[in-house]
Design an enzyme around this catalytic site. Structure first.
Site, PDB file in Angstrom:
ATOM      1  N   LYS A  62       4.215  -9.435   0.669  1.00 44.24           N
ATOM      2  CA  LYS A  62       4.319  -8.875   1.834  1.00 44.24           C
ATOM      3  C   LYS A  62       3.359 -10.609   2.243  1.00 44.24           C
ATOM      4  O   LYS A  62       4.166 -11.200   3.591  1.00 44.24           O
ATOM      5  CB  LYS A  62       4.293  -8.244   2.073  1.00 44.24           C
ATOM      6  CG  LYS A  62       2.792  -7.347   2.710  1.00 44.24           C
ATOM      7  CD  LYS A  62       3.108  -6.751   3.593  1.00 44.24           C
ATOM      8  CE  LYS A  62       1.399  -5.986   3.911  1.00 44.24           C
ATOM      9  NZ  LYS A  62       0.868  -4.454   3.735  1.00 44.24           N
ATOM     10  N   ARG A  95      -1.961   6.302   9.784  1.00 43.20           N
ATOM     11  CA  ARG A  95      -0.764   4.763   9.907  1.00 43.20           C
ATOM     12  C   ARG A  95      -0.147   5.744   8.918  1.00 43.20           C
ATOM     13  O   ARG A  95       0.755   6.984  10.021  1.00 43.20           O
ATOM     14  CB  ARG A  95      -0.940   3.821   9.011  1.00 43.20           C
ATOM     15  CG  ARG A  95       0.176   2.580   8.923  1.00 43.20           C
ATOM     16  CD  ARG A  95       0.217   0.702   8.509  1.00 43.20           C
ATOM     17  NE  ARG A  95       0.645   1.551   7.294  1.00 43.20           N
ATOM     18  CZ  ARG A  95       0.359   0.042   6.260  1.00 43.20           C
ATOM     19  NH1 ARG A  95       0.096  -1.151   6.998  1.00 43.20           N
ATOM     20  NH2 ARG A  95       0.395   0.063   5.615  1.00 43.20           N
TER      21      ARG A  95
HETATM   22  C1  LIG Z   1       0.408  -4.354   3.081  1.00 43.78           C
HETATM   23  C2  LIG Z   1      -0.144  -3.486   1.883  1.00 43.78           C
HETATM   24  C3  LIG Z   1      -0.396  -3.128   0.767  1.00 43.78           C
HETATM   25  C4  LIG Z   1      -1.382  -4.223   0.417  1.00 43.78           C
HETATM   26  O1  LIG Z   1      -2.456  -5.035   1.279  1.00 43.78           O
HETATM   27  P1  LIG Z   1      -3.421  -5.949   0.673  1.00 43.78           P
HETATM   28  O2  LIG Z   1      -5.033  -5.596   2.075  1.00 43.78           O
HETATM   29  O3  LIG Z   1      -3.103  -7.169   1.074  1.00 43.78           O
HETATM   30  O4  LIG Z   1      -4.349  -5.692  -0.454  1.00 43.78           O
HETATM   31  C5  LIG Z   1      -0.967  -2.167   0.122  1.00 43.78           C
HETATM   32  N1  LIG Z   1      -0.469  -0.733   0.164  1.00 43.78           N
HETATM   33  C6  LIG Z   1       0.672  -1.189   2.000  1.00 43.78           C
HETATM   34  C7  LIG Z   1       1.088   0.237   2.135  1.00 43.78           C
HETATM   35  C8  LIG Z   1       0.645  -2.072   2.317  1.00 43.78           C
HETATM   36  O5  LIG Z   1       1.001  -2.148   3.700  1.00 43.78           O
END
Ligand SMILES: *Cc1c(COP(=O)(O)O)cnc(C)c1O
Length: 366
Positions: A39, A134
């Site tokens: 993402k 969250r």
């Molecule tokens: C964005 C996201 C991650 C990745 O997080 P980073 O800090 O970029 O490693 C992992 N799990 C979920 C559910 C996310 O939304």
């Protein structure tokens, strides 16, 4: 002189590959597999391809649109939808994603129904709430929840996970990881489940991982930022041996003048709806760059040269050039943080330039 398109984000795929390989090896040393989270790069197929060549076999993204990009590009990896699908996305989720993360029974029912219609079984990872507030099923509700999911014929529970350090800033401590391990063991025994993924967090799990002697049942982490920016995410400390400068924003000077440091005339709100105030530093070498808050989260930019960002509006970045020469046409480079990276990669106004800074032999997967 030929000017290339600006603003642009330059992506050094050699450095991304280096970081990805190191991360895979590091976490693999204690039996933890990595989902490469795309993402942060808006589901870039170029980056995804590098992750796969670096040994990552599962890619995860919060947006179906990004997973669709990866699928269409023929990226050879299992695709995971990281955010619980909306009801309206149930059909496409089953079509596109091999696995999705879930916390709501209504949604899982819709996925199950869609899967049966499509003649498939959709795999799901249940997310448990562990304090960051969250996404997540409350721990005390987990068993009842699973009981109900097991009645649905179109879905298969393939994992249990939790997320940390995203909303509440809660750390994935050893205690939390032990609790997640215990929850996984309990539901596996209770329901004769075999959980393939016990996914304990994200780039914020680095310190836990380094310090722990026993990873318990945690066998997976979902990593984005560490691969792209070379840091962990609890204190944004650099991870030794990783590049922190794989991504660079380049913007171009479109005005360069000596002007006062104080606005002159009667003042009111600026474009952001603020009443700005400034310190009088006399006359100042100022420059305007052709990039703005419509293109990037400006607070996430850090100039590589000794200049200062004074502020921005939608399409202008206003710079104190200090002693740096910034004539019209000059390109100026910035380090980006994760918020800046997300916005730049997602922006249609920012061109993307992929390159390899040096020739490196990528290991072939498999
Ligand atoms: C964005 C996201 C991650 C990745 O997080 P980073 O800090 O970029 O490693 C992992 N799990 C979920 C559910 C996310 O939304």
């Amino acid at each position: 002189m030929i000017y290339s398109s600006t603003p642009r984000i330059e992506i050094d795929l050699s450095k991304v590959a280096h970081n990805a390989e190191k991360i895979v090896r590091l976490y693999g040393s204690k039996g933890i597999h990595i989902m490469g989270v795309t993402k942060g790069v808006a589901g870039s197929a170029e980056v995804a391809d590098i992750l796969v060549k670096s040994g990552i076999t599962t890619l995860a993204d919060t947006k179906l649109k990004n997973l669709t990009t990866l699928k269409k590009a023929g990226v050879k990896a299992e695709l995971v939808l990281l955010r619980t699908p909306s009801l309206g996305d149930a059909e496409e989720t089953v079509e596109i994603a091999d696995i999705s993360m879930n916390t709501e029974l209504t949604v899982i029912e819709a996925l199950s129904q869609q899967a049966l219609q499509q003649g498939t079984i959709h795999r799901i990872i249940l997310m448990m709430e562990m304090g960051d507030l969250r996404e997540g099923i409350m721990p005390e509700d987990l068993e009842k929840f699973i009981e109900k999911v097991l009645l649905l014929k179109g879905v298969k529970i393939t994992g249990l996970g939790a997320n940390f350090a995203c909303f509440g800033g809660v750390k994935p401590s050893s205690r939390k990881m032990e609790e997640l391990s215990a929850a996984a063991e309990k539901v596996e025994a209770m329901f004769s489940l075999q959980l393939t993924y016990i996914t304990g967090g994200n780039s914020g799990n680095y310190h836990w991982f380094k310090e722990t002697k026993n990873t318990g049942r945690i066998n997976n982490l979902r990593i984005g930022e560490s691969i792209y920016l070379g840091c962990e995410t609890l204190d944004r400390e650099e991870i030794p041996g990783l590049y922190t400068d794989a991504f660079t924003l380049v913007a171009e000077v479109i005005e360069s003048k000596v002007k006062p440091s104080l606005p002159f005339g009667e003042t009111a709100q600026n474009a952001a709806g603020e009443y700005p105030s400034f310190a009088d530093q006399g006359m100042m070498k100022r420059a305007i760059l052709a990039v703005g808050s419509q293109d990037v989260v400006v607070s996430g930019l850090n100039p590589r040269a000794d200049i200062e960002i004074l502020g921005s509006s939608s399409d202008h970045l206003i710079i104190n050039a200090k002693d740096t020469d910034l004539p019209v046409g000059k390109e100026v480079a910035f380090h980006v943080n994760y918020s800046a990276l997300l916005s730049l990669m997602a922006s249609a106004y920012v061109s993307k330039k992929y390159y390899f800074s040096n020739f490196i032999q990528l290991p072939q997967p498999g």
